[in-house]
Design a protein around this motif. Structure first.
Motif, PDB file in Angstrom:
ATOM      1  N   THR A 296     -37.431  13.126 -23.988  1.00  0.00           N
ATOM      2  CA  THR A 296     -38.248  14.273 -24.165  1.00  0.00           C
ATOM      3  C   THR A 296     -39.654  14.106 -23.651  1.00  0.00           C
ATOM      4  O   THR A 296     -39.875  14.712 -23.031  1.00  0.00           O
ATOM      5  N   PRO A 297     -40.075  13.255 -24.694  1.00  0.00           N
ATOM      6  CA  PRO A 297     -41.551  12.996 -23.984  1.00  0.00           C
ATOM      7  C   PRO A 297     -41.989  12.502 -22.585  1.00  0.00           C
ATOM      8  O   PRO A 297     -42.907  12.549 -21.894  1.00  0.00           O
ATOM      9  N   SER A 300     -42.763  15.110 -20.491  1.00  0.00           N
ATOM     10  CA  SER A 300     -43.983  15.854 -20.758  1.00  0.00           C
ATOM     11  C   SER A 300     -44.974  14.575 -19.787  1.00  0.00           C
ATOM     12  O   SER A 300     -45.664  15.182 -18.876  1.00  0.00           O
ATOM     13  N   GLN A 328     -35.727  21.897 -25.520  1.00  0.00           N
ATOM     14  CA  GLN A 328     -36.905  21.360 -25.785  1.00  0.00           C
ATOM     15  C   GLN A 328     -37.355  20.342 -24.686  1.00  0.00           C
ATOM     16  O   GLN A 328     -38.817  20.200 -24.497  1.00  0.00           O
ATOM     17  N   ASN A 329     -36.404  20.175 -23.672  1.00  0.00           N
ATOM     18  CA  ASN A 329     -36.809  19.125 -22.740  1.00  0.00           C
ATOM     19  C   ASN A 329     -37.756  20.311 -21.838  1.00  0.00           C
ATOM     20  O   ASN A 329     -38.593  19.817 -20.951  1.00  0.00           O
ATOM     21  N   THR A 331     -39.526  22.843 -22.605  1.00  0.00           N
ATOM     22  CA  THR A 331     -40.676  23.215 -23.244  1.00  0.00           C
ATOM     23  C   THR A 331     -41.501  21.918 -22.989  1.00  0.00           C
ATOM     24  O   THR A 331     -43.021  22.127 -22.690  1.00  0.00           O
ATOM     25  N   ALA A 332     -40.876  20.683 -23.029  1.00  0.00           N
ATOM     26  CA  ALA A 332     -41.858  19.584 -22.940  1.00  0.00           C
ATOM     27  C   ALA A 332     -42.555  19.517 -21.625  1.00  0.00           C
ATOM     28  O   ALA A 332     -43.785  19.197 -21.489  1.00  0.00           O
TER      29      ALA A 332
END
Length: 338
Positions: A296-297, A300, A328-329, A331-332
């Motif tokens: 996930t990071p 970003s 969440q991915n 959103t990242a």
């Protein structure tokens, strides 16, 4: 960031899917939309309903006989005695340069690369609204937005000019790029989906006004198998305007970002006036397809690196399948990009 999405995109609800010859539930489910919408809202996006643009922007990249097929094949199929509830091909031509078949069965094989994109009564409408979301995102960028997001479902990057495949019917990334060309001389498409964007490559393979770059799992043992290899560079006027960066299975953040750096260097050399990101979230380490291992990071970091190009950008949703971290991915990525 403005995000474009229409509720009609949820109506396409495919049931069938063959994986290694075995029937499985189709992973391209309407529930993907709910997770992606939540992810876009968490990134601060303003959700906007697109307008209906008709076939003009779509026919700019797709052949008319193919669009006629997509619009009309379902009712034709239902007139076949004993036919399946969804349009699924059972025969494919070895070559596609001969006679065009008149039958629904023959045309299904001609226009559908595999069995992963069944057509139901709602598919055509959903696919059009998906494409119109990409058109409105491109129009927002043309009107001065630095970036815009198109929540495109069904996805599009496996769709060629006249062939559906890999859950895809209309190539939304290609539609967005062509729309951007109305006010640009050069547009780049950067595809970061787990799977190679073979349809996008095919549409622009002979052109020099669109640079196509794809980072994906090595297709030597992975879908789409027949495209996405490093020696595919374009043809004719497009020779040198296609870059494939295949990665070993299970490649994680550092390996993906290293390939991304090579892709960004090529984009800078092309000097485009606008960018389309074909955003697949299925490169995630927890995605059901399990091909790559981006965290996930990592999404970003991916967005931060691409943003440094400083280009007006349309982000078009491609893959990314049902798992706890799908929203969440997104959103990242969008949070870091916008």
């Amino acid at each position: 960031m403005k995000a474009f999405y229409a509720e009609e995109q949820k109506r396409h609800d495919p049931k069938a899917f063959l994986s290694s010859g075995a029937p499985q539930p189709n992973p391209e489910q309407p529930e993907r939309v709910e997770r992606l919408l939540a992810g876009a809202e968490a990134a601060g996006c303003e959700i906007i309903r697109p307008i209906a643009h008709g076939l003009g922007p779509i026919s700019a990249v797709h052949k008319p006989e193919y669009l006629e097929f997509l619009e009309n094949i379902y009712p034709r199929w239902q007139r076949i005695e004993g036919a399946s509830q969804e349009v699924i091909p059972n025969i494919h031509p070895i070559a596609r340069d001969g006679t065009y078949p008149a039958s629904a069965v023959g045309q299904a094989g001609y226009h559908m690369a595999d069995t992963s994109c069944p057509i139901s009564a709602e598919t055509w409408e959903s696919a059009c609204w998906s494409a119109w979301s990409a058109v409105d995102a491109a129009d927002a960028v043309l009107a001065g937005e630095q970036s815009a997001y198109a929540l495109c479902r069904p996805p599009g990057h496996h769709a060629f000019a006249d062939v559906a495949g890999g859950f895809c019917f209309i190539n939304n990334s290609a539609v967005a790029a062509q729309r951007l060309l109305s006010q640009s001389h050069r547009v780049a498409i950067l595809d970061v989906d787990l799977h190679h964007g073979n349809g996008t490559q095919g549409i622009f393979y002979g052109r020099s006004d669109v640079l196509t770059v794809s980072i994906h799992a090595d297709p030597v043992r992975f879908y789409p198998f027949f495209w996405g290899h490093a020696d595919e560079r374009g043809e004719g006027p497009g020779l040198g305007y296609n870059l494939n960066l295949p990665l070993p299975r299970k490649t994680g953040d550092e390996g993906f970002l290293k390939a991304l750096d090579a892709g960004l260097k090529r984009i800078r050399s092309f000097a485009p006036e606008a960018l389309v990101i074909a955003l697949g979230l299925d490169a995630f380490e927890g995605d059901p397809f399990g091909g790559l291992s981006v965290s996930t990071p990592g999404f970003s970091r991916m967005a931060e690196a691409i943003r440094m190009l400083g280009l007006p950008t349309v982000v078009v949703q491609e893959g990314g399948y049902l798992c706890d971290d799908l929203g969440q991915n997104l959103t990242a990525f969008l949070g870091a990009y916008g």
